[in-house]
Scaffold this motif. Structure first.
Motif, PDB file in Angstrom:
ATOM      1  N   GLN A 291       0.820  -1.208   0.000  1.00 25.13           N
ATOM      2  CA  GLN A 291       0.000   0.000   0.000  1.00 25.13           C
ATOM      3  C   GLN A 291       0.859   1.266   0.000  1.00 25.13           C
ATOM      4  O   GLN A 291       0.462   2.281  -0.548  1.00 25.13           O
TER       5      GLN A 291
ATOM      6  N   ASP B 204      -0.459 -17.637   3.983  1.00 24.14           N
ATOM      7  CA  ASP B 204      -0.615 -17.001   5.296  1.00 24.14           C
ATOM      8  C   ASP B 204       0.568 -16.110   5.639  1.00 24.14           C
ATOM      9  O   ASP B 204       0.399 -15.010   6.170  1.00 24.14           O
TER      10      ASP B 204
ATOM     11  N   ALA C 180       0.419 -13.026   3.404  1.00 23.20           N
ATOM     12  CA  ALA C 180      -0.675 -12.167   3.869  1.00 23.20           C
ATOM     13  C   ALA C 180      -0.278 -11.421   5.140  1.00 23.20           C
ATOM     14  O   ALA C 180      -0.557 -10.227   5.279  1.00 23.20           O
ATOM     15  N   ALA C 181       0.393 -12.102   6.071  1.00 25.45           N
ATOM     16  CA  ALA C 181       0.842 -11.448   7.306  1.00 25.45           C
ATOM     17  C   ALA C 181       1.835 -10.336   6.990  1.00 25.45           C
ATOM     18  O   ALA C 181       1.751  -9.239   7.559  1.00 25.45           O
TER      19      ALA C 181
ATOM     20  N   GLU D  35       2.140  -8.616   4.178  1.00 25.09           N
ATOM     21  CA  GLU D  35       1.422  -7.515   3.534  1.00 25.09           C
ATOM     22  C   GLU D  35       0.595  -6.722   4.539  1.00 25.09           C
ATOM     23  O   GLU D  35       0.651  -5.489   4.571  1.00 25.09           O
ATOM     24  N   GLU D  36      -0.163  -7.427   5.373  1.00 22.02           N
ATOM     25  CA  GLU D  36      -1.046  -6.757   6.323  1.00 22.02           C
ATOM     26  C   GLU D  36      -0.270  -5.949   7.359  1.00 22.02           C
ATOM     27  O   GLU D  36      -0.603  -4.791   7.629  1.00 22.02           O
ATOM     28  N   GLU D  37       0.745  -6.538   7.937  1.00 21.87           N
ATOM     29  CA  GLU D  37       1.471  -5.849   9.012  1.00 21.87           C
ATOM     30  C   GLU D  37       2.291  -4.677   8.496  1.00 21.87           C
ATOM     31  O   GLU D  37       2.325  -3.621   9.128  1.00 21.87           O
TER      32      GLU D  37
ATOM     33  N   ASP E  13       1.685  -2.914   5.746  1.00 20.70           N
ATOM     34  CA  ASP E  13       0.737  -1.877   5.345  1.00 20.70           C
ATOM     35  C   ASP E  13       0.145  -1.177   6.566  1.00 20.70           C
ATOM     36  O   ASP E  13      -0.035   0.044   6.575  1.00 20.70           O
ATOM     37  N   ARG E  14      -0.144  -1.933   7.602  1.00 19.47           N
ATOM     38  CA  ARG E  14      -0.771  -1.378   8.801  1.00 19.47           C
ATOM     39  C   ARG E  14       0.173  -0.440   9.554  1.00 19.47           C
ATOM     40  O   ARG E  14      -0.246   0.606  10.038  1.00 19.47           O
TER      41      ARG E  14
ATOM     42  N   THR F 258      -6.487   1.940  10.678  1.00 20.47           N
ATOM     43  CA  THR F 258      -6.706   0.556  10.241  1.00 20.47           C
ATOM     44  C   THR F 258      -8.120   0.101  10.594  1.00 20.47           C
ATOM     45  O   THR F 258      -8.807  -0.504   9.792  1.00 20.47           O
TER      46      THR F 258
END
Length: 170
Positions: free
Chosen positions: A49, A129, A132-133, A135-137, A139-140, A166
């Motif tokens: 992101q 998984d 995804a972790a 990317e999510e962390e 970006d967050r 978030t």
């Protein structure tokens, strides 16, 4: 090992004792720029992101550990290292899988995940998984580090703002 993109083996056909092939296939399927530097290492450009990140994946054959390092697109100025380190400590309290650290040579935040695979194969769901972790962390929490370095916020203020943003996203 250098196979063309149209001759990539299926996940099931890849050597079970070296999961880098499965990671390489995943990056190809995601249409990411990736390069295997040797049999046990891969570099990829992973979109995020807040800009692309460099993803380094390495398999340590002796231990069976598969390590993922995502180098965030941010350099911490020397004078902000203490605040960034404190922010990362607060970020790590909120992470389920993996952890953040600052790569000292480049002063770059890194998100690291290590999977122990000794005697086991990497399943596609595990790989999904982990990615995804990452990317999510990243970006967050990327904004939290930005706010500390460039926005003059305290680590606590930056974390609170990152978590509110978030939670407010749809």
């Amino acid at each position: 090992m250098g196979q063309s993109h149209d001759q990539v083996p299926s996940f099931e056909e890849i050597e079970l004792d070296n999961p880098i092939g499965a990671v390489e296939e995943f990056t190809i399927n995601q249409d990411w720029n990736a390069e295997r530097t040797n049999e046990y290492e891969l570099w990829a450009e992973m979109p995020g992101q807040w800009g692309n990140q460099r993803l380094w994946v390495a398999f340590h054959e002796e231990t069976g550990y598969l390590q993922f390092n995502a180098y965030m697109n941010l350099k911490i100025p020397q004078r902000f290292l203490p605040q960034a380190a404190q922010t990362i400590t607060l970020m790590n309290e909120r992470v389920w899988l993996g952890h953040f650290e600052i790569w000292s040579e480049e002063r770059t935040p890194v998100f690291r995940v290590v999977l122990p695979l000794r005697g086991a194969e990497l399943h596609p769901e595990q790989l999904e998984d982990v990615i995804a972790a990452i990317e999510e962390e990243t970006d967050r929490f990327h904004p939290a580090l930005q706010w500390v370095v460039w926005g003059g916020k305290t680590p606590e203020e930056a974390i609170a703002a990152a978590l509110v943003d978030t939670e407010g996203e749809a």
